[in-house]
Design a protein around this motif. Sequence first.
Motif, PDB file in Angstrom:
ATOM      1  N   PRO A 289       0.811  -1.228   0.000  1.00  0.00           N
ATOM      2  CA  PRO A 289       0.000   0.000   0.000  1.00  0.00           C
ATOM      3  C   PRO A 289       0.839   1.270   0.000  1.00  0.00           C
ATOM      4  O   PRO A 289       0.346   2.326  -0.404  1.00  0.00           O
ATOM      5  CB  PRO A 289      -0.812  -0.131   1.292  1.00  0.00           C
ATOM      6  N   GLN A 290       2.090   1.156   0.425  1.00  0.00           N
ATOM      7  CA  GLN A 290       2.950   2.337   0.400  1.00  0.00           C
ATOM      8  C   GLN A 290       3.372   2.692  -1.018  1.00  0.00           C
ATOM      9  O   GLN A 290       3.766   3.832  -1.293  1.00  0.00           O
ATOM     10  CB  GLN A 290       4.197   2.118   1.274  1.00  0.00           C
TER      11      GLN A 290
ATOM     12  N   ALA B 151      -1.643   3.124  -5.033  1.00  0.00           N
ATOM     13  CA  ALA B 151      -2.897   3.679  -4.527  1.00  0.00           C
ATOM     14  C   ALA B 151      -4.093   2.880  -5.022  1.00  0.00           C
ATOM     15  O   ALA B 151      -5.055   2.658  -4.277  1.00  0.00           O
ATOM     16  CB  ALA B 151      -3.043   5.135  -4.945  1.00  0.00           C
ATOM     17  N   THR B 152      -4.035   2.446  -6.294  1.00  0.00           N
ATOM     18  CA  THR B 152      -5.154   1.714  -6.881  1.00  0.00           C
ATOM     19  C   THR B 152      -4.712   1.044  -8.174  1.00  0.00           C
ATOM     20  O   THR B 152      -3.625   1.318  -8.689  1.00  0.00           O
ATOM     21  CB  THR B 152      -6.341   2.664  -7.165  1.00  0.00           C
TER      22      THR B 152
ATOM     23  N   SER C 208       1.196   5.551  -5.261  1.00  0.00           N
ATOM     24  CA  SER C 208       0.740   6.345  -4.131  1.00  0.00           C
ATOM     25  C   SER C 208       1.495   7.674  -4.094  1.00  0.00           C
ATOM     26  O   SER C 208       2.480   7.863  -4.822  1.00  0.00           O
ATOM     27  CB  SER C 208       0.957   5.580  -2.827  1.00  0.00           C
ATOM     28  N   GLU C 209       1.036   8.554  -3.244  1.00  0.00           N
ATOM     29  CA  GLU C 209       1.618   9.895  -3.169  1.00  0.00           C
ATOM     30  C   GLU C 209       3.125   9.861  -2.944  1.00  0.00           C
ATOM     31  O   GLU C 209       3.881  10.599  -3.583  1.00  0.00           O
ATOM     32  CB  GLU C 209       0.940  10.675  -2.031  1.00  0.00           C
TER      33      GLU C 209
ATOM     34  N   ARG D  14       5.156   8.810  -6.246  1.00  0.00           N
ATOM     35  CA  ARG D  14       4.915   9.478  -7.523  1.00  0.00           C
ATOM     36  C   ARG D  14       6.235   9.792  -8.222  1.00  0.00           C
ATOM     37  O   ARG D  14       7.210  10.186  -7.594  1.00  0.00           O
ATOM     38  CB  ARG D  14       4.115  10.766  -7.307  1.00  0.00           C
TER      39      ARG D  14
ATOM     40  N   ASP E 259       3.681   8.239 -13.099  1.00  0.00           N
ATOM     41  CA  ASP E 259       2.991   7.800 -11.888  1.00  0.00           C
ATOM     42  C   ASP E 259       2.171   6.524 -12.060  1.00  0.00           C
ATOM     43  O   ASP E 259       1.432   6.138 -11.148  1.00  0.00           O
ATOM     44  CB  ASP E 259       2.057   8.910 -11.388  1.00  0.00           C
TER      45      ASP E 259
END
Length: 418
Positions: A340-341, A344-345, A358-359, A362, A385
């Motif tokens: 999950p780190q 994001a999807t 994920s943020e 990026r 990303d």
Amino acid sequence: MHSIQRFDDAAVAAQEAVGRQTFDQVMVPTYAPSAMVPVRASGLDLWDQAGRQYLDFTAGIGVTSLGHANPAVVAALRAQADTLWHVGNGFTNEPVLRLAKALTAATFAERAFFCNSGAEANEAAFKLARKYAHGKFGPHKSRIVSCVNSFHGRTLFTVSVGGQPKYTEGFEPLPPDLHHIPFNDIDAARAAITDDVCAVVVEPVQGEGGVLPASVEYLRALREFCDAKGALLIFDEVQCGMGRTGKLFAYMGYGVTPDILTSAKALGNGYPIGAMLTTEAVAAAFTVGAHGTTYGGNPLAAAVALKVLDTINAPAFLARVGAAASYLKDKLDGVAQEYPQVFATVRGSGLMLGMVLSEGWRGKAKEITKAAEAEGLMLLIAGPDVVRLLPALVVTDVQIDEAVARLRRALDTVVAAQ
């Protein structure tokens, strides 16, 4: 003597060993290819100069959808190569007529135009749209509306219609009367599609822009707005068409029919060919001499494309694409949950999937694909990303399992290095 020496030098060069370093010596630097050089492939398996095996989940950016060296496609090419290669557009030929009949029978279209690439198919579509509007409404109706982050090719016209400034910088002045709106934004589309618009072009699933599907509501709204303003609706299905979404063309899954559709990439499974499909009424705007191409409708390309079309456009084949897509999506969702780190999807349609970073990750999509390549897995990016997967449509569950295992090993490597 000088010409003889050049001939001898060329003959020697043709026999010399070449490698990745040769690219930097003799090629125009428009690409930054991998250090490994593929030399042969079969299905989704590929081997480099050192004999190392890779699992190819790129399909040549969505091109080899029936896999590398597909026996049926190879047989079609060989048979045509022994018969007729090229005649020029002063003559027609049997393979291209059969291909045109098959494509129009399988789609909304009544007319087909063939060229060599997706960019050329889109170039033809944009020219046709302006020609049609000019003849029916007058020269004031010339504006083309497309989406931010879209991609429609690399000719000056098509790259300008595409909504990615990084591809147009330094090539100004650009063609005029082009307007870019946010993707999937119905209000923005309503405001942009006015009486001076000749065409709206959209990818039902944005590819280079991040593997982002259009919503059904958005495409329906574009159809409604175009009808109200007398504009043509163009679907660019160069990447998302030819079975990639589980339908022969993506529009079939949306229930929204365009006026013009463009296809290429998987249409030839690696043999260069593009197609622009449209209705009889719109096609009539192109009269003799209005547009053309030397190699478009080449018998070799048409024979290959017909075999590809016949193979993909079968209920059992498309059903298997849907099953493989569901299996791959489930596996990738599992990876995203496990890391999950990093992710994001997972989004996309059919076997056109993107793992959105994920943020905190990026800008690192290329880093992940390089790590995957080190594990023997070939992946793509869709911008900095998104990690993009476009496996051949013939991918098996066993190959999906192996690809996911290699991806996990790559992710362990990059995560540990942070």
